[in-house]
Design a protein around this motif. Sequence first.
Motif, mmCIF file in Angstrom:
data_model
loop_
_atom_site.group_PDB
_atom_site.id
_atom_site.type_symbol
_atom_site.label_atom_id
_atom_site.label_comp_id
_atom_site.label_asym_id
_atom_site.label_seq_id
_atom_site.Cartn_x
_atom_site.Cartn_y
_atom_site.Cartn_z
ATOM 1 N N ASP A 166 0.818 -1.214 0.000
ATOM 2 C CA ASP A 166 0.000 0.000 0.000
ATOM 3 C C ASP A 166 0.850 1.263 0.000
ATOM 4 O OD1 ASP A 166 -2.236 -1.601 0.034
ATOM 5 O OD2 ASP A 166 -2.601 -1.392 2.187
ATOM 6 N N ASN A 167 2.085 1.159 0.509
ATOM 7 C CA ASN A 167 2.984 2.314 0.551
ATOM 8 C C ASN A 167 3.993 2.310 -0.598
ATOM 9 O OD1 ASN A 167 2.669 4.047 3.224
ATOM 10 N ND2 ASN A 167 2.284 1.891 3.781
ATOM 11 N N ASN A 168 3.729 1.462 -1.596
ATOM 12 C CA ASN A 168 4.564 1.420 -2.805
ATOM 13 C C ASN A 168 6.026 1.074 -2.492
ATOM 14 O OD1 ASN A 168 4.399 1.562 -5.623
ATOM 15 N ND2 ASN A 168 5.411 3.566 -5.647
ATOM 16 N N ILE A 169 6.222 0.203 -1.505
ATOM 17 C CA ILE A 169 7.555 -0.286 -1.179
ATOM 18 C C ILE A 169 7.821 -1.588 -1.930
ATOM 19 C CG2 ILE A 169 9.111 -0.983 0.686
ATOM 20 C CD1 ILE A 169 8.214 1.921 0.825
ATOM 21 N N ILE A 170 6.780 -2.391 -2.099
ATOM 22 C CA ILE A 170 6.856 -3.611 -2.897
ATOM 23 C C ILE A 170 5.700 -3.605 -3.894
ATOM 24 C CG2 ILE A 170 7.992 -4.950 -1.084
ATOM 25 C CD1 ILE A 170 5.312 -6.217 -0.418
ATOM 26 N N GLY A 196 14.738 -10.471 3.611
ATOM 27 C CA GLY A 196 15.013 -11.411 2.536
ATOM 28 C C GLY A 196 16.270 -12.216 2.844
ATOM 29 N N ASN A 197 16.217 -13.528 2.677
ATOM 30 C CA ASN A 197 17.394 -14.370 2.920
ATOM 31 C C ASN A 197 18.269 -14.386 1.666
ATOM 32 O OD1 ASN A 197 19.234 -16.076 4.074
ATOM 33 N ND2 ASN A 197 17.998 -17.918 3.844
ATOM 34 N N TYR A 198 18.854 -13.234 1.353
ATOM 35 C CA TYR A 198 19.628 -13.085 0.126
ATOM 36 C C TYR A 198 20.953 -13.839 0.156
ATOM 37 C CZ TYR A 198 16.253 -9.482 -1.096
ATOM 38 O OH TYR A 198 15.097 -8.821 -1.395
ATOM 39 N N LYS A 199 21.335 -14.358 1.320
ATOM 40 C CA LYS A 199 22.572 -15.147 1.406
ATOM 41 C C LYS A 199 22.506 -16.373 0.502
ATOM 42 C CE LYS A 199 23.562 -14.004 6.259
ATOM 43 N NZ LYS A 199 23.714 -14.562 7.631
ATOM 44 N N VAL A 200 21.284 -16.897 0.295
ATOM 45 C CA VAL A 200 21.153 -18.136 -0.468
ATOM 46 C C VAL A 200 20.830 -17.867 -1.934
ATOM 47 C CG1 VAL A 200 20.447 -19.434 1.566
ATOM 48 C CG2 VAL A 200 18.696 -18.357 0.134
ATOM 49 N N SER A 247 17.521 -3.606 -10.443
ATOM 50 C CA SER A 247 17.724 -4.085 -9.071
ATOM 51 C C SER A 247 16.419 -4.532 -8.428
ATOM 52 C CB SER A 247 18.373 -2.985 -8.227
ATOM 53 O OG SER A 247 19.616 -2.575 -8.768
ATOM 54 N N GLN A 248 15.309 -3.946 -8.867
ATOM 55 C CA GLN A 248 14.014 -4.319 -8.303
ATOM 56 C C GLN A 248 13.723 -5.799 -8.522
ATOM 57 O OE1 GLN A 248 11.088 -1.668 -9.992
ATOM 58 N NE2 GLN A 248 12.117 0.168 -9.219
ATOM 59 N N GLU A 249 14.035 -6.303 -9.731
ATOM 60 C CA GLU A 249 13.795 -7.716 -9.999
ATOM 61 C C GLU A 249 14.810 -8.589 -9.271
ATOM 62 O OE1 GLU A 249 13.478 -11.009 -13.595
ATOM 63 O OE2 GLU A 249 13.899 -8.915 -14.072
ATOM 64 N N ILE A 250 16.060 -8.129 -9.191
ATOM 65 C CA ILE A 250 17.098 -8.908 -8.508
ATOM 66 C C ILE A 250 16.695 -9.171 -7.054
ATOM 67 C CG2 ILE A 250 19.467 -8.781 -7.613
ATOM 68 C CD1 ILE A 250 20.225 -7.319 -10.189
ATOM 69 N N MET A 251 16.022 -8.201 -6.440
ATOM 70 C CA MET A 251 15.647 -8.330 -5.028
ATOM 71 C C MET A 251 14.245 -8.916 -4.833
ATOM 72 S SD MET A 251 17.198 -5.078 -2.972
ATOM 73 C CE MET A 251 16.093 -3.898 -3.742
ATOM 74 N N THR A 252 13.648 -9.477 -5.863
ATOM 75 C CA THR A 252 12.302 -10.059 -5.756
ATOM 76 C C THR A 252 12.217 -11.038 -4.589
ATOM 77 O OG1 THR A 252 11.826 -9.833 -8.120
ATOM 78 C CG2 THR A 252 10.598 -11.525 -6.913
ATOM 79 N N ILE A 253 11.168 -10.909 -3.799
ATOM 80 C CA ILE A 253 10.973 -11.824 -2.674
ATOM 81 C C ILE A 253 9.842 -12.807 -2.991
ATOM 82 C CG2 ILE A 253 11.888 -10.331 -0.860
ATOM 83 C CD1 ILE A 253 9.015 -9.447 -0.242
ATOM 84 N N LEU A 259 4.726 -13.423 -5.379
ATOM 85 C CA LEU A 259 5.995 -12.740 -5.616
ATOM 86 C C LEU A 259 5.816 -11.233 -5.514
ATOM 87 C CD1 LEU A 259 7.261 -14.633 -8.813
ATOM 88 C CD2 LEU A 259 7.505 -15.295 -6.425
ATOM 89 N N TYR A 260 6.854 -10.569 -5.002
ATOM 90 C CA TYR A 260 6.848 -9.111 -4.942
ATOM 91 C C TYR A 260 8.223 -8.598 -5.348
ATOM 92 C CZ TYR A 260 2.616 -9.494 -2.073
ATOM 93 O OH TYR A 260 1.351 -9.777 -1.608
ATOM 94 N N LYS A 261 8.244 -7.645 -6.272
ATOM 95 C CA LYS A 261 9.529 -7.005 -6.554
ATOM 96 C C LYS A 261 9.703 -5.830 -5.604
ATOM 97 C CE LYS A 261 8.231 -3.835 -10.344
ATOM 98 N NZ LYS A 261 8.534 -3.459 -11.753
ATOM 99 N N ARG A 262 10.956 -5.572 -5.262
ATOM 100 C CA ARG A 262 11.296 -4.536 -4.292
ATOM 101 C C ARG A 262 11.541 -3.219 -5.005
ATOM 102 N NH1 ARG A 262 10.132 -5.286 0.565
ATOM 103 N NH2 ARG A 262 11.468 -3.487 0.816
ATOM 104 N N LEU A 263 10.846 -2.189 -4.606
ATOM 105 C CA LEU A 263 11.054 -0.865 -5.184
ATOM 106 C C LEU A 263 12.044 -0.047 -4.364
ATOM 107 C CD1 LEU A 263 7.342 -0.008 -6.080
ATOM 108 C CD2 LEU A 263 9.026 -1.298 -7.405
#
Length: 336
Positions: A166-170, A196-200, A247-253, A259-263
């Motif tokens: 709702d706050n346009n973060i994702i 996000g567990n981006y380590k993996v 980068s938004q797609e790279i950080m997709t959760i 699925l949500y892309k990160r803005l």
Amino acid sequence: MEVDSGANVAAVPLYVYNEYFRDSLLLPPTLNLRSYDDKNIAVKGVIIVSVHKGSKIDNQKLYVIDNNGHPIVGREWLYKLKMWPIRLQNPKQNSEVNNIRNYSSETIEKLKKDFKYVLTPGFGLFTKGSVEIQLKSDAKPKFMQPYKVPISLKPKVEAELHRLKDNNIIQPINYSEWGTPIIPLLKKDGSTRIVGNYKVTVNPFIIIDHFPMPRIEEIFSILAGGIAYSVIDFSEAFLQMPVDEKSQEIMTIVTHIGLYKRLRLWYGIATGPGSFQRAISTLLIGIPNVPVLIDDIIVTAKTTIDHCNNLYEAFKRLNEAGLKINFNKCKFSKQI
């Protein structure tokens, strides 16, 4: 050796060991070491050395690490040698110290009046640029299935995802080559932070922004010359920093509801601390005695007037950059 109170242990790079300690027995390490940006540090082993301070001699562990950095002394040695914690000696007991809270209270009221946006609840949006996540040449997209979320946590996780959307973060999406599972963390106030567990997934392939962080000793040195200090605490710091489209797609959760892309910049991404530090340090450059430590801005000065002026200028730049702070967590005019 260089004192680094941010480090737990004392360490030397391999080339120093080979030049000065090659006859010392290299023992298996007892700890796994990680850098400030959460990257693993390759440890070759540990040696025992004699440390001299005045008439005191003590045997201490010295870690040998596989890099080309500088030898450092960490807190373990400092504690044993009674050099930590560092205590600031400030003999200033004059009328300026006694009156600073009265003077600064007027400044705080002016800050509230002039910079209402900075103090308004909600997400800010940094307007002076965006973060670009750069990947190594051998990076290959990796997509993972979502982790199971405990039934008791699902309502809180879903509520947080809806708040961020709702706050346009994702932003919900149907497809992505990258996909990182989330880990919900319960905060003290009962709310949920989603990491996000981006380590993996993507972290091993990121070219990390190693923008320098100020050392604790540098901050203490600045504070020691000041009459008082203030600390400005950001409101959900990383979530105020936009990222570019790639980068938004790279950080997709990947979550149990889609699925949500990160803005915006996200917790757990390896380059987050360095990129945020670079943006805020650059924004505040030129304001004297105002060190930045990721999401904390420390303000001080030698006089009450200069301290309040520095504080006002910092707020002014935050306002111009579209950033918001958590006023309830800020500290103002604390005596050193």
